[in-house]
Design an enzyme around this catalytic site. Sequence first.
Site, PDB file in Angstrom:
ATOM      1  CB  CYS A  48      -0.810   0.144   1.448  1.00  0.00           C
ATOM      2  SG  CYS A  48      -2.485   1.356   1.325  1.00  0.00           S
ATOM      3  CB  CYS A  50      -1.850   5.139   1.775  1.00  0.00           C
ATOM      4  SG  CYS A  50      -2.289   4.653   3.467  1.00  0.00           S
ATOM      5  CB  CYS A  53       0.133   2.407   5.923  1.00  0.00           C
ATOM      6  SG  CYS A  53      -1.599   1.924   5.137  1.00  0.00           S
TER       7      CYS A  53
END
Length: 189
Positions: A48, A50, A53
């Site tokens: 991920c 993003c 996180c």
Amino acid sequence: MTVHIHPSVDSGVKKGSGNFTSGTLVCKCKDRPVKVGIKGDVAHNHACGCTKCWKPEGAIFSVVTVVPRENVTVLENGDKLHVIDASATIQRHACRVCGTHMFGRIENKGHPFYGLDFIHPELFTESGSAAPEFAAFVSSVIESGVDPSQMPAIRSRLKELGLEPYDCLSPALMDAISTHLAKSKAKAA
């Protein structure tokens, strides 16, 4: 030059055992580490990009997966946990001392992923949980400071690792979200 994605996949994605039944996540503290028990295997494991996180130092991506929230139990030193941002959709429970995110929980019962907790499988003391399957929110690494000129190399490395890069979630998860929303709208009508 090899692009480093995350320490758990940089040397290749390790297949899951297919019979992972439980494990223990452990934070990075040397003294009184937080321990969280997980029943069953994980699902939708992915890299991920993003900005929310937790990522180990030096990683461009996190590796995150989901488990049913009823399969998550704080085993030890839960007094060290706090929610990083109570207003966030995913309320990340992290260790106050080392900062490691132990699990993320969605409290909004109307959210498509309500009932699932997000965890970082590299924190397992055991091996064999299901392997990462794709990469999500890939372009978001630019927001974390990655030079946009590096994106072709990052996408190429993800594909080389067998992690199809998406700038949202995988098609199966996007379908699940849309199905949930369509059912919610039908009930409201």
